[in-house]
Structure formats: structure tokens, C-alpha cells
Design an enzyme around this catalytic site. Structure first.
Site, PDB file in Angstrom:
ATOM      1  NE  ARG A  15      -1.712  -1.524  11.068  1.00 49.67           N
ATOM      2  CZ  ARG A  15      -1.659  -1.204   9.953  1.00 49.67           C
ATOM      3  NH1 ARG A  15      -0.591  -1.300   9.151  1.00 49.67           N
ATOM      4  NH2 ARG A  15      -2.847  -0.854   9.397  1.00 49.67           N
ATOM      5  NE  ARG A  53      -2.845   0.349   3.681  1.00 54.86           N
ATOM      6  CZ  ARG A  53      -3.620   0.100   4.592  1.00 54.86           C
ATOM      7  NH1 ARG A  53      -4.845  -0.192   4.387  1.00 54.86           N
ATOM      8  NH2 ARG A  53      -3.337   0.086   5.815  1.00 54.86           N
TER       9      ARG A  53
HETATM   10  P1  AMP Z   1      -6.079   2.247  10.720  1.00 52.81           P
HETATM   11  O1  AMP Z   1      -5.863   3.443   9.561  1.00 52.81           O
HETATM   12  O2  AMP Z   1      -7.661   2.053  10.923  1.00 52.81           O
HETATM   13  O3  AMP Z   1      -5.520   0.929  10.473  1.00 52.81           O
HETATM   14  O4  AMP Z   1      -5.274   2.753  11.858  1.00 52.81           O
HETATM   15  C1  AMP Z   1      -4.159   3.061  12.134  1.00 52.81           C
HETATM   16  C2  AMP Z   1      -3.603   3.016  13.769  1.00 52.81           C
HETATM   17  O5  AMP Z   1      -4.611   4.036  14.354  1.00 52.81           O
HETATM   18  C3  AMP Z   1      -3.920   1.705  14.267  1.00 52.81           C
HETATM   19  O6  AMP Z   1      -3.026   0.561  14.127  1.00 52.81           O
HETATM   20  C4  AMP Z   1      -4.137   2.163  15.773  1.00 52.81           C
HETATM   21  O7  AMP Z   1      -2.641   2.549  16.381  1.00 52.81           O
HETATM   22  C5  AMP Z   1      -4.757   3.420  15.801  1.00 52.81           C
HETATM   23  N1  AMP Z   1      -6.231   3.412  15.805  1.00 52.81           N
HETATM   24  C6  AMP Z   1      -7.144   3.732  14.940  1.00 52.81           C
HETATM   25  N2  AMP Z   1      -8.530   3.271  15.362  1.00 52.81           N
HETATM   26  C7  AMP Z   1      -8.277   2.862  16.505  1.00 52.81           C
HETATM   27  C8  AMP Z   1      -9.204   2.404  17.796  1.00 52.81           C
HETATM   28  N3  AMP Z   1     -10.466   2.265  17.315  1.00 52.81           N
HETATM   29  N4  AMP Z   1      -8.806   1.925  18.907  1.00 52.81           N
HETATM   30  C9  AMP Z   1      -7.174   2.041  19.270  1.00 52.81           C
HETATM   31  N5  AMP Z   1      -6.375   2.559  18.213  1.00 52.81           N
HETATM   32  C10 AMP Z   1      -6.805   2.860  17.015  1.00 52.81           C
END
Ligand code: AMP
Length: 221
Positions: free
Chosen positions: A176, A132
Site C-alpha cells: 500500500r 490498528r
Molecule cells: P483505505 O481504507 O482508504 O485505506 O482504503 C482501503 C483500500 O480500498 C485501498 O487499499 C484500495 O484497495 C481501496 N481504495 C480505496 N480508495 C481507493 C481509490 N480512490 N482508488 C483505488 N482504490 C481505492
């Protein structure tokens, strides 16, 4: 269908296509996408107090602590922009967040209309995420193999140089995925008990996935 605005929750491992589908729903159904990952990345860029606290967790591939996330979601959901309904992309990610979301929505007189789970095996996700390339200017997302930009390294939409997110490396992807399995997956049976879960095969092409999502949600309006 629940009274009040339509609120949709996407659940899926990193790379399952939540963001891609949420944007399509926003366009088709007029509901507003709320990506907690995007909001956090902007906060990191702007060096707000939230961004400063969240940065280390995000770069390590770990979840940001619930206390910070609950503050963020409450701030966001009470904005008029979401009054017609929200497509949650990346929230909730823990049981505590799921319960807090229910409490917050019921305070607003709302509820969740549908939870869409995008099912994709881990081995496929790793390839999707490590390839990505994201645009730091407009948020557009390319993939070196599955949706390459016309000019290598340059965003098709706005012409900015594409970057790899610091948490899109192979090492961080494993962290993740582990967070998804140990902390997020358990929210699926929680919503299944409420009878609002719809599983969609996330291995299909994005338009095919969206056709199934549309079937679940019915006609716009
Ligand atoms: P994403 O873009 O959805 O993959 O989110 C990127 C990163 O943001 C994640 O790996 C977490 O570190 C943080 N993050 C996003 N949403 C959440 C959530 N609901 N709870 C905890 N961490 C979050």
C-alpha cells in the site's frame, strides 16, 4: 473561498490519519465524510458486484481500478447528503481520478476548496497500521498501543469484537505504501499548481493535527 459547498480533499499515505481527521471535520464543520475505503469494505461485506470485483485488489493492498472508482464516486457525490460539501478521505488516489473529480465537480458547479496533505514518514506509518484494530460493526478504530480499548479486543463504542483488516498486515502495508508513492503522490504537485494545497505535520497528536486543519479551513459556516 470557492462558491457552492465547501469540498475538502485529504491526501496522505495509509495510516497518516485521514479518516480520523475527516470524522472530526464532519462533526465540527457539518460537511459529510466520504471514505472510499469504507464504502468499498461495505460493498465487499454485502457482496455487491462492486464488492466482488474490488475484494481481490483490496486484500492484496493494491488500488482498485480507476474505472470502478469513477463509477463509485459519481454515484456517491450526486447524493443529496453531500450537497453541503464533502470531505474526501481516500479519493482521489491517482492522476486519472484527480482529473475525473475536477470534471465531475465542475459539472455540479462545485470546486475543491482545500487539499490537506498529511505528512508522515513511512517507518511511523507501518507501526500505526499494523497495530490498528477496527470494529466491523460501527467502524470505530482502536490501536493496540496508541488508543487501546478499555477491554482488550472489544470495541469501546459498541462492544463488538475488534478485528485486524486483512490489508493491515506488515506485508500488505508495504504494497500500500508503494502504491501511495508510485500512483498517489503525483496528485500533490497537480493540486499545488492550483494553489490549494496545505501541508500538515501528521506526526503530531490527532488533536494537534486537527487544530492546524481548523486553522487552514477557518471558522465553520
Ligand atoms: P483505505 O481504507 O482508504 O485505506 O482504503 C482501503 C483500500 O480500498 C485501498 O487499499 C484500495 O484497495 C481501496 N481504495 C480505496 N480508495 C481507493 C481509490 N480512490 N482508488 C483505488 N482504490 C481505492
Amino acid at each position: 473561498m470557492a462558491a457552492g459547498p465547501r469540498n475538502i480533499v485529504f491526501v496522505g499515505a495509509p495510516g497518516s490519519g485521514k479518516g480520523t481527521q475527516a470524522v472530526k471535520i464532519e462533526e465540527r464543520f457539518g460537511l459529510r465524510q466520504l471514505s472510499t475505503g469504507d464504502i468499498l469494505r461495505q460493498a465487499v461485506k454485502d457482496q455487491t458486484p462492486l464488492g466482488v470485483e474490488a475484494k481481490g485488489y483490496m486484500n492484496a493492498g493494491k488500488l482498485v481500478p480507476d474505472a470502478l472508482m469513477l463509477g463509485l464516486i459519481e454515484d456517491q457525490l450526486t447524493k443529496p447528503a453531500y450537497a453541503k460539501g464533502v470531505v474526501l478521505d481516500g479519493f482521489p488516489r491517482t492522476m486519472l481520478q484527480a482529473e475525473a473529480l475536477d470534471a465531475l465537480l465542475s459539472k455540479l458547479g462545485w470546486s475543491i476548496s482545500a487539499v490537506i496533505v498529511l505528512d508522515v514518514p513511512d517507518e511511523v506509518l507501518a507501526e500505526r497500521i499494523t497495530g490498528r484494530r477496527s470494529c466491523p460493526q460501527c467502524g470505530n478504530v482502536h490501536h493496540v498501543k496508541f488508543s487501546p480499548p478499555k477491554v482488550a479486543g472489544v470495541c469501546d463504542r459498541c462492544g463488538a469484537a475488534l478485528v485486524q483488516r486483512p490489508d493491515d498486515t506488515e506485508e500488505k502495508v508495504r504494497v500500500r505504501q508503494a502504491a501511495f508513492h508510485s500512483q498517489t503522490q503525483e496528485i500533490i504537485p497537480y493540486y499545488e499548481k492550483k494553489g490549494i494545497v496545505h501541508h500538515v505535520d501528521g506526526l503530531l497528536a490527532p488533536d494537534e493535527v486537527f487544530a492546524r486543519v481548523e486553522n487552514v479551513l477557518g471558522r465553520p459556516g
